[in-house]
Enzyme design. Structure first.
Site, PDB file in Angstrom:
ATOM      1  N   ASP A  49      -6.508  25.214 -51.650  1.00 37.82           N
ATOM      2  CA  ASP A  49      -6.382  26.171 -52.756  1.00 37.82           C
ATOM      3  C   ASP A  49      -6.743  27.580 -52.280  1.00 37.82           C
ATOM      4  OD1 ASP A  49      -9.091  25.781 -52.541  1.00 37.82           O
ATOM      5  OD2 ASP A  49      -9.441  25.457 -54.688  1.00 37.82           O
ATOM      6  N   ASP A  88      -5.127  20.071 -52.081  1.00 31.22           N
ATOM      7  CA  ASP A  88      -6.313  20.372 -52.880  1.00 31.22           C
ATOM      8  C   ASP A  88      -6.027  20.243 -54.365  1.00 31.22           C
ATOM      9  OD1 ASP A  88      -8.724  20.967 -51.655  1.00 31.22           O
ATOM     10  OD2 ASP A  88      -8.221  23.077 -51.307  1.00 31.22           O
ATOM     11  N   LYS A 118      -7.809  16.415 -52.125  1.00 33.56           N
ATOM     12  CA  LYS A 118      -9.191  16.829 -51.862  1.00 33.56           C
ATOM     13  C   LYS A 118      -9.752  17.451 -53.134  1.00 33.56           C
ATOM     14  CE  LYS A 118     -10.381  20.546 -49.191  1.00 33.56           C
ATOM     15  NZ  LYS A 118     -11.057  21.399 -50.198  1.00 33.56           N
ATOM     16  N   GLU A 120     -13.622  19.130 -54.878  1.00 36.43           N
ATOM     17  CA  GLU A 120     -14.939  19.675 -54.566  1.00 36.43           C
ATOM     18  C   GLU A 120     -16.015  19.036 -55.435  1.00 36.43           C
ATOM     19  OE1 GLU A 120     -14.862  23.961 -54.781  1.00 36.43           O
ATOM     20  OE2 GLU A 120     -13.176  24.104 -53.372  1.00 36.43           O
ATOM     21  N   GLU A 186     -18.772  22.390 -45.798  1.00 38.25           N
ATOM     22  CA  GLU A 186     -18.520  23.823 -45.630  1.00 38.25           C
ATOM     23  C   GLU A 186     -19.817  24.615 -45.668  1.00 38.25           C
ATOM     24  OE1 GLU A 186     -15.308  25.524 -47.916  1.00 38.25           O
ATOM     25  OE2 GLU A 186     -15.892  27.573 -47.355  1.00 38.25           O
TER      26      GLU A 186
END
Ligand code: KIV
Length: 276
Positions: A49, A88, A118, A120, A186
């Site tokens: 993204d 994403d 994916k 978050e 990250e």
């Protein structure tokens, strides 16, 4: 492999099986052309993204939509032959409920051909991850600095320092236990990334983490010097294509204004040359 045998793209289980082996190589891509250029060099390609900031000039990833992810996912899929594609899930497309996440995850896979999505989040996303995986949507998790949460994280800060290390480890364990086939770490301290990598049974993919992770990922436009609005410490510039492109635009503008372009070799006579 014989000269005619075709290499097949790995599946999420193949990526999971690479735990502790040769490091996994990954980049983001948003276009067919970039996907073609990196295909042979990557184990998987992420349609991140980050496309919102990198290609669309958005100030963060928060404004990225499902439609943008689908359009760029379809473009990248056309350029890949041997690398796996992960797409994403954009902000707002999965956080509300496992059902919402399934609806949008399944749509991303169906409309782009992605092998996985994916998303978050750590412990608070574990139930959703388990729900998706049980229904055929492989999930790559993303913890540490999660850019979709910058407004609650207070900016793009290093995550997991000091007392927060135990929290990050708990997030990593939770997404692995929920069935994620790998996890992006990250912007976390290198020693913590190494500890997480040692503790988990699934591959860790580092970005601003540690060379000891099971793989690495970078945003393509950062590493080739096309996105120059800012450069995070963890980005290594392998090329400066932005500078080269700007120099080409300046040369072109000068030549057009001087009537040097187009030259004889770029224009056509009124008669086609005779064939010999
Ligand atoms: O969107 C993205 O590019 C990402 C990578 C930085 C991992 O999530």
């Amino acid at each position: 492999m014989s000269a005619t045998a075709k290499k097949k793209a790995p599946m999420p289980d193949d990526i999971r099986a690479r735990k502790g082996g040769e490091p996994l190589v990954s980049l983001t891509a948003y276009t067919t052309q970039m996907a073609e250029l990196m295909d042979a060099h990557c184990d998987f390609v992420l349609v991140g993204d980050s496309v919102g900031m990198v290609l669309h000039g958005l100030p963060s990833t928060l404004g990225v939509t499902m439609e943008m992810m689908i359009l760029h996912g379809q473009a990248v899929a056309r350029g890949l032959k041997t690398a796996m594609m992960v797409v994403d899930m954009p902000f707002g497309s999965y956080e509300e409920s496992p059902e919402q996440a399934f609806r949008n995850g399944a749509r991303l896979m169906a409309e782009t051909g992605a092998a996985a999505v994916k998303l978050e989040g750590g412990r608070h996303m574990a139930e959703t991850i388990a729900f998706l995986v049980a229904r055929g949507v492989p999930v790559m998790a993303h913890i540490g600095l999660t850019p979709q949460s910058i407004n609650t994280l207070g900016g793009y800060k290093v995550q997991g320092r000091g007392d927060a290390a135990a929290e990050l480890m708990a997030d990593a364990q939770a997404v692995a236990d929920a069935g994620a086939f790998s996890v992006v770490l990250e912007k976390v301290p290198a020693n913590l990334a190494d500890e997480v990598t040692a503790a988990l049974a699934i591959p860790t993919i580092g970005i601003g983490a540690s060379a000891g992770c099971d793989g690495q990922i970078l945003v393509v436009d950062d590493m080739i010097g096309m996105f120059t609005a800012f450069k995070a410490k963890f980005v290594k510039r392998y090329a400066n294509l932005g500078e080269q492109a700007e120099a080409a635009f300046a040369d072109y503008a000068r030549e057009v204004r001087a009537r040097e372009f187009p030259a004889a070799e770029h224009i056509f006579a009124d008669q086609a040359p005779e064939k010999k």
